[in-house]
Design a protein around this motif. Structure first.
Motif: not given
Length: 202
Positions: A11, A41, A34, A15, A45
């Motif tokens: 990350y 996270y 990821k 992004e 996002l």
């Protein structure tokens, strides 16, 4: 031919802005992959990506996110190989041999076949197939619209992928090497690269 983008393995700041810009440029499918699969996270996002684009995202791991954020589907691989109970929706997977493609393709929306060319993002991850093998597999119906080429794809060879008869290609290093999260404040080169790849894929 489909053009699929796979996220960088880690990350980074902004992004969400870059991914949103790619969707605005016409990105049809994004694979959220990821190495650190800490759900918080991924949630952060996804929250920052406009809702209308979330239905274009396929998630690798943390499969509950699919329902929670109304994502497109889930991707099964050696790290996350169990399909959740009562799951409904598209499922994709990864293959590393033509035999595997033959075996798995009927059960999935599409499959990744890799590495087609020498990887850009992974050192020492070299092409596993000769052009002759790929052409023969296409002739025999193993490679078709439901097989997505992955590994070492950029503007120099994307037309070759199209010519081989793949249904699409997935890019990682061929796009993200145009942007360094630590030093670049501007991602216009990355967007320009995406436009170039999309034009060639179309």
């Amino acid at each position: 031919m489909k053009l699929i983008v796979i996220t960088r393995p880690t990350y980074f700041v902004e992004e969400d802005k870059i991914l949103t810009a790619l969707f605005e440029e016409g990105l049809e499918i994004l694979h959220l992959r990821k190495t650190d699969s800490t759900p918080v996270y991924a949630e952060r996002l996804l929250t920052l990506i406009p809702e209308k684009y979330r239905k274009r995202i396929v998630v690798h791991g943390n499969f509950y996110l699919k329902e929670e954020y109304k994502l497109r589907g889930i991707h099964i691989n050696s790290h996350n190989s169990v399909i959740p109970d009562n799951y409904s929706g598209p499922i994709t997977t990864s293959c590393h041999s033509l035999e595997e493609v033959k075996q798995k393709k009927p059960q999935f929306e599409y499959v990744f076949l890799s590495p087609i060319f020498d990887s850009i993002s992974k050192e020492g991850y070299d092409s596993a197939f000769t052009p002759e093998e790929i052409r023969a597999a296409a002739k025999n119906g193993i490679i078709d619209k439901r097989v997505i080429a992955l590994g070492g794809i950029d503007e120099s060879n994307i037309l070759q992928v199209k010519d081989f008869g793949f249904g699409g290609c997935a890019v990682l290093g061929g796009l993200w090497n145009k942007f360094c999260p630590e030093h670049d404040y501007n991602y216009s080169d990355l967007i320009e690269q995406f436009r170039k790849l999309k034009k060639l894929a179309d």
